[in-house]
Design a protein around this motif. Structure first.
Motif, PDB file in Angstrom:
ATOM      1  N   VAL A  75       0.846  -1.192   0.000  1.00 36.79           N
ATOM      2  CA  VAL A  75       0.000   0.000   0.000  1.00 36.79           C
ATOM      3  C   VAL A  75       0.886   1.249   0.000  1.00 36.79           C
ATOM      4  O   VAL A  75       0.668   2.186  -0.789  1.00 36.79           O
ATOM      5  CB  VAL A  75      -0.972   0.004   1.200  1.00 36.79           C
ATOM      6  CG1 VAL A  75      -1.686   1.351   1.314  1.00 36.79           C
ATOM      7  CG2 VAL A  75      -1.978  -1.125   1.071  1.00 36.79           C
ATOM      8  N   ALA A  76       1.885   1.276   0.862  1.00 32.04           N
ATOM      9  CA  ALA A  76       2.792   2.428   0.941  1.00 32.04           C
ATOM     10  C   ALA A  76       3.520   2.646  -0.378  1.00 32.04           C
ATOM     11  O   ALA A  76       3.680   3.784  -0.833  1.00 32.04           O
ATOM     12  CB  ALA A  76       3.789   2.244   2.083  1.00 32.04           C
ATOM     13  N   ILE A  79       1.235   4.310  -2.864  1.00 35.86           N
ATOM     14  CA  ILE A  79       1.060   5.727  -2.551  1.00 35.86           C
ATOM     15  C   ILE A  79       2.285   6.517  -2.991  1.00 35.86           C
ATOM     16  O   ILE A  79       2.163   7.583  -3.603  1.00 35.86           O
ATOM     17  CB  ILE A  79       0.776   5.921  -1.049  1.00 35.86           C
ATOM     18  CG1 ILE A  79      -0.594   5.342  -0.699  1.00 35.86           C
ATOM     19  CG2 ILE A  79       0.849   7.394  -0.659  1.00 35.86           C
ATOM     20  CD1 ILE A  79      -0.853   5.204   0.790  1.00 35.86           C
ATOM     21  N   TYR A 100      -4.256   5.321  -2.298  1.00 37.70           N
ATOM     22  CA  TYR A 100      -4.608   4.512  -1.127  1.00 37.70           C
ATOM     23  C   TYR A 100      -5.902   3.748  -1.384  1.00 37.70           C
ATOM     24  O   TYR A 100      -5.988   2.541  -1.136  1.00 37.70           O
ATOM     25  CB  TYR A 100      -4.746   5.389   0.111  1.00 37.70           C
ATOM     26  CG  TYR A 100      -5.257   4.637   1.316  1.00 37.70           C
ATOM     27  CD1 TYR A 100      -4.408   3.820   2.053  1.00 37.70           C
ATOM     28  CD2 TYR A 100      -6.588   4.729   1.706  1.00 37.70           C
ATOM     29  CE1 TYR A 100      -4.878   3.105   3.147  1.00 37.70           C
ATOM     30  CE2 TYR A 100      -7.066   4.023   2.798  1.00 37.70           C
ATOM     31  CZ  TYR A 100      -6.214   3.217   3.520  1.00 37.70           C
ATOM     32  OH  TYR A 100      -6.688   2.508   4.593  1.00 37.70           O
ATOM     33  N   MET A 104      -6.241  -0.269  -1.515  1.00 39.73           N
ATOM     34  CA  MET A 104      -7.114  -0.965  -0.567  1.00 39.73           C
ATOM     35  C   MET A 104      -8.232  -1.728  -1.263  1.00 39.73           C
ATOM     36  O   MET A 104      -8.899  -2.560  -0.651  1.00 39.73           O
ATOM     37  CB  MET A 104      -7.688   0.028   0.449  1.00 39.73           C
ATOM     38  CG  MET A 104      -6.648   0.582   1.406  1.00 39.73           C
ATOM     39  SD  MET A 104      -5.717  -0.650   2.337  1.00 39.73           S
ATOM     40  CE  MET A 104      -6.972  -1.181   3.501  1.00 39.73           C
ATOM     41  N   ASP A 130       1.955   0.692  10.573  1.00 42.21           N
ATOM     42  CA  ASP A 130       1.538   1.835   9.751  1.00 42.21           C
ATOM     43  C   ASP A 130       2.595   2.933   9.758  1.00 42.21           C
ATOM     44  O   ASP A 130       2.911   3.507   8.714  1.00 42.21           O
ATOM     45  CB  ASP A 130       0.200   2.378  10.243  1.00 42.21           C
ATOM     46  CG  ASP A 130      -0.315   3.498   9.358  1.00 42.21           C
ATOM     47  OD1 ASP A 130      -0.466   3.268   8.138  1.00 42.21           O
ATOM     48  OD2 ASP A 130      -0.552   4.603   9.867  1.00 42.21           O
ATOM     49  N   GLY A 134       3.069   3.661   5.530  1.00 43.16           N
ATOM     50  CA  GLY A 134       2.304   4.799   5.027  1.00 43.16           C
ATOM     51  C   GLY A 134       2.217   5.988   5.947  1.00 43.16           C
ATOM     52  O   GLY A 134       2.067   7.123   5.492  1.00 43.16           O
ATOM     53  N   SER A 164      -5.219   9.596   8.822  1.00 41.68           N
ATOM     54  CA  SER A 164      -5.079   8.203   8.431  1.00 41.68           C
ATOM     55  C   SER A 164      -6.317   7.401   8.834  1.00 41.68           C
ATOM     56  O   SER A 164      -6.801   6.550   8.084  1.00 41.68           O
ATOM     57  CB  SER A 164      -3.824   7.599   9.072  1.00 41.68           C
ATOM     58  OG  SER A 164      -3.705   6.235   8.751  1.00 41.68           O
ATOM     59  N   PHE A 167      -8.957   7.997   6.319  1.00 48.75           N
ATOM     60  CA  PHE A 167      -8.710   7.176   5.127  1.00 48.75           C
ATOM     61  C   PHE A 167      -9.205   5.748   5.357  1.00 48.75           C
ATOM     62  O   PHE A 167      -9.863   5.158   4.495  1.00 48.75           O
ATOM     63  CB  PHE A 167      -7.212   7.122   4.797  1.00 48.75           C
ATOM     64  CG  PHE A 167      -6.645   8.349   4.171  1.00 48.75           C
ATOM     65  CD1 PHE A 167      -7.181   8.882   3.022  1.00 48.75           C
ATOM     66  CD2 PHE A 167      -5.525   8.965   4.716  1.00 48.75           C
ATOM     67  CE1 PHE A 167      -6.635  10.011   2.426  1.00 48.75           C
ATOM     68  CE2 PHE A 167      -4.975  10.092   4.138  1.00 48.75           C
ATOM     69  CZ  PHE A 167      -5.527  10.612   2.992  1.00 48.75           C
ATOM     70  N   ASP A 168      -8.852   5.203   6.523  1.00 47.27           N
ATOM     71  CA  ASP A 168      -9.229   3.818   6.822  1.00 47.27           C
ATOM     72  C   ASP A 168     -10.744   3.653   6.873  1.00 47.27           C
ATOM     73  O   ASP A 168     -11.297   2.697   6.332  1.00 47.27           O
ATOM     74  CB  ASP A 168      -8.613   3.368   8.147  1.00 47.27           C
ATOM     75  CG  ASP A 168      -7.100   3.253   8.083  1.00 47.27           C
ATOM     76  OD1 ASP A 168      -6.526   3.297   6.971  1.00 47.27           O
ATOM     77  OD2 ASP A 168      -6.480   3.123   9.160  1.00 47.27           O
TER      78      ASP A 168
END
Length: 197
Positions: A75-76, A79, A100, A104, A130, A134, A164, A167-168
């Motif tokens: 994921v990172a 991004i 992101y 996801m 995390d 990210g 963050s 975002f989640d």
């Protein structure tokens, strides 16, 4: 004349075995959940022995942590690839948000990183994972987008954690079937409010 295949090094064989275990475990953790996935099922799916699994991982929880770390790293990486270095910091933050959501959307990733990860590893360990991936990128992006002196370092770190979490939460809603566009727009408004746009 038949050419011999070059022999693989021990390191290459070890890396291949480790990847096979991680791949099999990922699929089973997604399909059955952490609690209902047994190590014999993982080694059977990987076509390996229990000895191979325990050579690479202390136990099932360590294997799960490795799966989660690999997912977080992917994921990172997605991004970071979204930042071309050409636009304004705000644009980079918005591109990162979009990347992101794309990352996801990979099947099973929300379950691993946002549902089972915190339940199995705990909130503190997931926060550390995390932060190692990210979280750092988001905090750096916010710092670059804000006017100098707008926020101190401690508040910046807390702001990145809260953003963050937004975002989640958006990723959870999108995974559950919500339209992506309103969440991307809302994240943009949050970012604009934070950086003073």
């Amino acid at each position: 004349m038949q050419l011999e295949k070059p022999r693989r090094s021990n390191r290459e064989r070890s890396d291949t075995t480790r990847a096979a275990i991680l791949d099999a475990a990922r699929e089973l953790f997604i399909a059955k959940g952490y609690a209902d996935t047994a190590t014999p099922d993982i080694v059977a799916a990987a076509g390996l022995t229990r000895g191979a699994l325990y050579h690479h991982f202390e136990d099932k929880k360590a294997l799960f942590r490795a799966v989660v770390e690999r997912e977080a790293g992917q994921v990172a990486a997605a991004i970071e690839l979204s930042d071309t270095g050409q636009g304004a910091p705000r644009d980079a933050l918005l591109a990162g948000a979009s990347a992101y959501f794309d990352a996801m959307a990979m099947p099973g990733r929300v379950r691993l990183l946002l549902l089972d990860g915190p339940a199995v590893l705990g909130v503190a360990e997931m926060a550390a994972i995390d932060a190692a991936h990210g979280g750092r990128t988001l905090q750096e992006g916010l710092a670059a987008a804000m006017p100098p002196g707008r926020i101190d370092e401690n508040d910046l770190a807390a702001t990145a954690v809260l953003l963050s979490a937004a975002f989640d939460r958006a990723a959870l809603e999108i995974e559950a079937g919500a339209a992506r566009a309103p969440y991307l727009h809302a994240i943009g408004r949050l970012i604009d409010g934070l950086i003073g746009q």
